[in-house]
Scaffold this active site. Structure first.
Site, PDB file in Angstrom:
ATOM      1  N   ASP A   1       0.851  -1.195   0.000  1.00  0.00           N
ATOM      2  CA  ASP A   1       0.000   0.000   0.000  1.00  0.00           C
ATOM      3  C   ASP A   1       0.885   1.243   0.000  1.00  0.00           C
ATOM      4  O   ASP A   1       2.034   1.200   0.449  1.00  0.00           O
ATOM      5  CB  ASP A   1      -0.892  -0.033   1.242  1.00  0.00           C
ATOM      6  CG  ASP A   1      -1.990   1.015   1.185  1.00  0.00           C
ATOM      7  OD1 ASP A   1      -2.284   1.515   0.086  1.00  0.00           O
ATOM      8  OD2 ASP A   1      -2.563   1.325   2.240  1.00  0.00           O
TER       9      ASP A   1
ATOM     10  N   GLN B   1      -0.024  11.933  -4.307  1.00  0.00           N
ATOM     11  CA  GLN B   1       0.014  12.000  -2.847  1.00  0.00           C
ATOM     12  C   GLN B   1       1.377  11.605  -2.284  1.00  0.00           C
ATOM     13  O   GLN B   1       1.496  11.221  -1.129  1.00  0.00           O
ATOM     14  CB  GLN B   1      -1.078  11.105  -2.250  1.00  0.00           C
ATOM     15  CG  GLN B   1      -2.486  11.550  -2.620  1.00  0.00           C
ATOM     16  CD  GLN B   1      -3.543  10.729  -1.942  1.00  0.00           C
ATOM     17  OE1 GLN B   1      -3.788  10.846  -0.733  1.00  0.00           O
ATOM     18  NE2 GLN B   1      -4.216   9.863  -2.699  1.00  0.00           N
TER      19      GLN B   1
END
Length: 719
Positions: free
Chosen positions: A221, A252
């Protein structure tokens, strides 16, 4: 695919379903903010198990304990049998290194040194290198060593490339001595966990093969936040089978300053040419206007993969941008805005204030205290930095690892038992001469003529006490912790102090019991015992401290906000030099990361977004005129001026009405030579055309680079 129960596919979008059903081979999931990537990962785990994959062959890795805990709970709620490994990168590395400690060349009971312990080690390393701390600041040296380790440069490889450079040779000497001190304590720092795991996988084909067979399906992740060491670990754990699934969003990537490499996710298709790429663009979090603002901002970045944020929810978001006089006025405005939200029915825990640097919280906190607004500062490692917490944890570390000299010297006289600094210095000298630990020196204290009989007796009593705890060290962590707390005398000592404590603050004794209760919860939920709990604490991060059930307004840095969401978000300090930070001015790459940081802040908001900026702000003790952030213009945000009498006179520029395609001519050009009354002659390097609030970057002959608002700068063109 026929084995998958229908329930797993319920309420998933088409792109989410494709990601969940993908089984073998590399998979890149480009997941925008609020796109349900945690849901996809957990559903994919359940789908793999239903397709016959053993839970023990699945490994999911993320970046924070909080994210790992949430993922673990969701997997459990889907009735997936036990066995799936879900953890942070660092926790996975600890597990691997303890299992293969011999091949890694380390002790299986190694300690993990936190930041404060690393600082003690680096100061000692600088001293041993016969260098001055003023010339080689400890924090700077730790940053340098961390960067080297993240890039998989150990002492030998760095030493080999220093050449004739005096500074690099000095750094190399410090690095070498720092590592020797860690080795002597049988300790690793955070970066060692990654470096040693990466080298273990690289240098041991058999171990690499075993781990590939154990973890046949690897999921990573937040892949955009991986550094070079983590990248190599992920490659090593999937090199045999290629079943690697990574999720992330280049937009991000906000941790470049600590080694994260956005290039890892951008180059995934190059690394795995046969990879399947799936974009998750539907956003289940924010209202359309908030996503439009974020989209307008982020398209200015070049290092990204094109995607859109498609809102699922409908409705009108409230977006406000307020320009106030100074940070006190900003704090007052934020306070009033929060009060207004609370009066309209908003829950305190659904309100968050973000800022670029921690120091910005002070004025806001003061305003909140005056107005009785309940708040929490999300800066959670402070709890573990309290003296009483570090004391009891040091006892437990010594119990696990008797070579941990820092743990021994911290607690040998806590509470006071007549073993002072002079005795400790003699023990350290004896230990160094005999190449043993300080704890072993205490065991052998009767061989030391420099110690009196009474001092030797005190040391023997201490050693016997520590040895007495060993019977419980493999049991539940809370049990041994409570026993240590009572039998070391810490309980009685803190109990006597409690009577004199300020009742408005948590007493140290209460803090220790909070830690013991935390250990009990850990024992119940995860088991594993003392070693695992101490490891869990050692790897605790700021973001892990956020409590969504606190019933309080949250204050945190933008970096801490990653992974969180709130109905109402306030982002303070949208000024050049703050956001973007002044350090990013010279680097297009760093400026893009600052833009991503603002993007992350915006996309935390579900319903309402408020942005503030000041005309004046106190910087380094001086009240300075500010320049509004270029990001406001890029995001299409225009500020409402809350005027003061003092500032109305200065606002003498014309008001422009313009669109993106019809910008006014600012009267200057990039490359032009100009003169400033204070800074002298300089050349315009860049123009940020913001209409009436246009900003120029000027490189002056004295070497300074300044960002100046044109309407106040009074620049003249040099013919």
């Amino acid at each position: 695919m026929t084995n998958i129960q229908p329930g797993i596919m319920d309420n998933l979008t088409e792109s989410q379903k494709r990601a969940v059903l993908h089984k073998d081979g590399p998979l890149l999931i480009l997941a925008g903010p609020g796109s349900g990537k945690t849901r996809v990962i957990t559903h994919r785990i359940a789908a793999l198990v239903q397709q016959g994959v053993s839970p023990y062959n699945i490994c999911a890795v993320t970046f924070t304990n909080k994210a790992a805990d949430e993922m673990r709970q969701r997997v459990f709620a889907m009735n997936v049998p036990r066995g799936v490994h879900v953890s942070t990168f660092h926790s996975l590395c600890v597990r691997v290194l303890r299992t293969y400690s011999s091949a890694a060349g380390i002790s299986s009971s190694f300690s993990i040194f936190d930041t404060s312990e690393q600082k003690k080690c680096i100061k000692e390393a600088i001293k041993q290198s016969e260098l001055e701390i003023k010339s080689f600041p400890p924090s700077s040296m730790l940053e340098t060593i961390s960067r080297l380790k993240n890039n998989l440069e150990d002492v030998k490889s760095f030493e080999a490339r220093t050449g004739g450079d005096y500074f690099l040779k000095c750094v190399s000497r410090i690095y070498k001595n720092y590592q020797k001190i860690l080795d002597k304590n049988k300790a690793l720092d955070f970066d060692d966990l990654l470096l040693k795991t990466a080298f273990l996988l690289k240098n041991n084909p058999n171990i690499r093969k075993q781990l590939n067979e154990q973890y046949k399906y690897l999921m990573v992740d937040e892949y955009q936040d991986t550094n070079h060491a983590q990248y190599q670990i992920a490659r090593g754990l999937s090199s045999e089978h290629g079943n690697i699934c990574v999720t992330g969003d280049p937009d991000q990537s906000i941790y470049g300053w600590r080694g994260a490499d956005i290039g890892n996710i951008l180059a995934f298709e190059r690394d795995w040419p046969e990879a399947t790429i799936i974009k998750l663009e539907e956003n289940f979090r924010s209202l359309p206007a908030i996503l439009q603002t974020a989209d307008r901002l982020i398209v200015a970045n070049k290092d990204r993969k094109a995607k859109s944020l498609v809102p699922v929810h409908k409705g009108d978001a409230q977006i406000t941008v307020e320009c106030v006089e100074d940070e006190q006025a900003e704090a007052s405005f934020i306070c009033a805005h929060v009060n207004s939200l609370l009066k309209s029915g908003a829950a305190p825990n659904e309100i968050a204030i973000f800022y670029r640097v921690n120091s910005m919280s002070r004025a806001i906190e003061e305003s909140f205290v005056i107005n009785n607004i309940p708040y929490q500062i999300v800066r959670g490692i402070e709890f573990y930095n309290r003296k009483e917490i570090k004391d009891i944890l040091a006892y437990l570390r010594l119990l696990i690892n008797p070579f941990d000299n820092q743990a021994f010297t911290r607690v040998v006289n806590i509470p006071a038992r007549g073993i002072g600094n002079t005795t400790v210095s003699k023990l350290e000298s004896f230990a160094a001469f005999n190449n043993i630990s300080v704890y072993q020196a205490a065991k052998d204290c009767d061989k030391m003529d420099t110690l009196s009989k009474s001092t030797q007796l005190k040391l023997k009593v201490f050693v016997k006490m520590i040895e007495g705890f060993e019977t419980d060290k493999n049991g539940p962590s809370a049990v041994v912790m409570e026993r240590v707390f009572k039998e070391t005398g810490m309980y009685e000592s803190l109990k006597s102090e409690a009577a004199e404590e300020d009742y408005s603050k948590a007493a140290p004794i209460d803090n220790v019991y909070e830690l013991i209760n935390s250990a009990k919860r850990f024992d119940e939920q995860q088991g594993g015992g003392l070693v695992d709990f101490i490891q869990h604490i050692a790897l605790f991060s700021d973001t892990d401290a956020y409590d969504s059930r606190s019933g309080k307004v949250s204050l945190m840095t933008l970096h801490c906000a990653k992974g969180l969401e709130f109905d109402n978000v306030i982002i303070a300090g949208l000024e050049q030099g703050l956001l973007p930070h002044e350090r990013s001015v010279e680097s297009p790459r760093e400026l893009e990361e600052e833009r991503r940081l603002f993007f992350v802040g915006i996309t935390r908001a579900k319903k309402n977004l408020c942005v503030t900026l000041c005309r004046y702000r106190t910087i380094h003790g001086q009240l300075m005129r500010t320049i509004r952030s270029q990001f406001l213009f890029e995001a299409g945000l225009e500020a409402t001026e809350i005027e003061s009498k003092e500032i109305v006179e200065e606002k003498d520029g014309p008001d422009y009405d313009y669109t993106d395609s019809q910008l006014p001519n600012v009267g200057f050009e990039e490359g032009q030579l100009v003169s400033h009354v204070k800074f002298g002659i300089g050349r315009i390097r860049k123009i940020h055309n913001l209409g009436a609030d246009s900003v120029v970057e000027v490189y002056f002959k004295n070497g300074m680079v300044k960002q100046l608002m044109l309407k106040y700068a009074n620049l003249t063109i040099v013919e």
